[in-house]
Scaffold this motif. Structure first.
Motif, PDB file in Angstrom:
ATOM      1  N   ARG A 130      -0.850   5.042  -0.747  1.00 52.62           N
ATOM      2  CA  ARG A 130      -1.668   5.798   0.191  1.00 52.62           C
ATOM      3  C   ARG A 130      -0.966   7.107   0.537  1.00 52.62           C
ATOM      4  O   ARG A 130       0.268   7.194   0.521  1.00 52.62           O
ATOM      5  N   ALA A 131      -1.757   8.097   0.825  1.00 55.20           N
ATOM      6  CA  ALA A 131      -1.227   9.452   1.007  1.00 55.20           C
ATOM      7  C   ALA A 131      -0.257   9.535   2.180  1.00 55.20           C
ATOM      8  O   ALA A 131       0.757  10.239   2.122  1.00 55.20           O
ATOM      9  N   HIS A 132      -0.567   8.809   3.248  1.00 57.93           N
ATOM     10  CA  HIS A 132       0.295   8.843   4.434  1.00 57.93           C
ATOM     11  C   HIS A 132       0.532   7.424   4.914  1.00 57.93           C
ATOM     12  O   HIS A 132      -0.379   6.599   4.925  1.00 57.93           O
ATOM     13  N   LYS A 133       1.760   7.156   5.318  1.00 52.60           N
ATOM     14  CA  LYS A 133       2.048   5.842   5.876  1.00 52.60           C
ATOM     15  C   LYS A 133       1.234   5.631   7.143  1.00 52.60           C
ATOM     16  O   LYS A 133       0.857   6.580   7.826  1.00 52.60           O
ATOM     17  N   LEU A 167       0.812  -1.212   0.000  1.00 54.59           N
ATOM     18  CA  LEU A 167       0.000   0.000   0.000  1.00 54.59           C
ATOM     19  C   LEU A 167       0.847   1.265   0.000  1.00 54.59           C
ATOM     20  O   LEU A 167       0.424   2.305  -0.514  1.00 54.59           O
ATOM     21  N   ASP A 168       2.045   1.197   0.565  1.00 52.69           N
ATOM     22  CA  ASP A 168       2.929   2.365   0.567  1.00 52.69           C
ATOM     23  C   ASP A 168       3.590   2.587  -0.787  1.00 52.69           C
ATOM     24  O   ASP A 168       3.814   3.729  -1.200  1.00 52.69           O
ATOM     25  N   ASN A 169       3.915   1.495  -1.477  1.00 54.24           N
ATOM     26  CA  ASN A 169       4.658   1.615  -2.736  1.00 54.24           C
ATOM     27  C   ASN A 169       4.207   0.525  -3.708  1.00 54.24           C
ATOM     28  O   ASN A 169       4.951  -0.400  -4.024  1.00 54.24           O
TER      29      ASN A 169
END
Length: 354
Positions: free
Chosen positions: A305-308, A248-250
């Motif tokens: 996602r916009a923020h971890k 989801l982060d990358n």
């Protein structure tokens, strides 16, 4: 699923036998025969499912099967014995002690050894106890047909997500009216993972290392689908464990590395599914699991996602669960999370690094 020109995706087929068929390992529907019949899968056995794999693989596309390890393992750590439909007939004329011949579903033994069920198999890795150590109800020779990769998620998020599907209002859609802690699946995933490493069907190479999977890893016979015939060669299936938070982060980097590991070409458009055809493929794949994948079906792409994910204390998790699910629900979730964290942390150690 976006690669519907070259891949055939099958979503959790083994759940048909685990929950609904005559060989079912789950007790979920023991007292609700009508519900089992209404699914249309009440006659599904493990053999009919593996026969389906063979049939669909013969149509020319590579199979991609997303499934749960616990669907092929008895609940609560009970010892596994081979299910009846996958029993291999006793040896007769025309077979030898090395297992040369066919199994009960017509799949060649591929060197895994077809021996009576009370006799340890001798595997490609040379371990005489490999079959007796098998934690699944599926014979090793069938497991050898697949190229395994693993997806994990922090239980602090996966458990509440699943619990939500077993309480109102979603339970009337999913048909799951009770949360079973033994369906969390982490213990089974860890035991399957360790077993596949032991019999040398995955590893020792890791997807985070310079070593990569061979370019010719495609669906087919043993030696080209990831179950390599030479256990000491350089072309073994590497360990590929994807953590959902990393994905989801990358997403682009993680999916690209995953594709490299399993021998598929990566293209950025894999992360988008805006067309009507894309949506229909997903709807068809998820059709039998009503309510479990609504968020995915409502999406059209996978973006970072916009923020971890913000770190939370255990007390903060408990308070959040109590607010959403009440005191009873929070206790049920806490029990399942605590039960599965050790297995998650163990598998997390193998997670692919980008």
């Amino acid at each position: 699923m976006t690669r519907h020109d070259t891949l055939k995706c099958i979503h959790e087929p083994l759940g048909d036998a685990f929950y609904y068929g005559p060989e079912r390992l789950s007790r979920r529907y023991d007292d609700d025969e009508e519900a089992r019949i209404q699914t249309g899968f009440d006659q599904s056995t493990y053999k009919t499912i593996f026969d389906r794999f063979d049939r669909e693989a013969s149509e020319g596309k590579r199979l991609f099967i997303k499934d749960m390890a616990y669907y092929i393992m008895p609940p609560d750590g009970e010892p596994a014995t081979r299910v009846a439909s996958l029993q291999i007939p006793k040896r007769g004329i025309g077979t030898d002690m090395n297992g040369n011949g066919s199994s009960s579903n017509g799949v060649a033994s591929n060197g895994a050894g077809v021996l009576p069920t009370d006799t340890p198999h001798r595997t490609n890795g040379g371990s005489s106890s490999a079959e007796s150590d098998n934690p699944t109800v599926v014979p090793l020779e069938l497991l050898s047909k697949f190229h395994f990769a693993f997806l994990i998620r922090d239980p602090h998020y996966s458990i509440p997500s699943y619990y939500r599907c077993t309480i109102p209002p979603l339970d009337d859609i999913t048909g799951f009216y009770e949360f079973y802690e033994n369906e969390s699946g982490y213990d089974e995933l860890r035991r399957l993972f360790d077993y596949l490493r032991k019999v040398q069907y995955v590893g020792p190479y890791h997807a985070s290392t310079v070593h990569t999977a061979p370019a010719n890893v495609t669906n087919g016979t043993n030696g080209t689908n990831g179950a390599m015939t030479n256990p000491d060669g350089p072309d073994k299936v590497e360990i590929c464990v994807v953590d959902a938070d990393d994905l989801l982060d990358n997403p682009s980097a993680v999916i690209e590395r995953f594709c490299k590991s399993v021998g598929e070409e990566y293209t950025p458009d894999m992360l988008q599914w805006p067309t009507e055809k894309d949506q229909q493929v997903a709807n068809d794949a998820f059709a039998k699991w009503h309510g479990f994948h609504d968020d995915a079906l409502g999406s059209k792409c996978l973006r970072p996602r916009a923020h971890k994910k913000a770190a939370k204390t255990e007390a903060e998790f408990d308070a959040e669960w109590k607010e959403k699910y009440g005191e009873k629900g929070a206790k049920i979730i806490r029990s399942a999370v605590d039960r599965n964290m050790a297995d998650y942390r163990y598998l997390k150690k193998f997670a692919t690094k980008i």
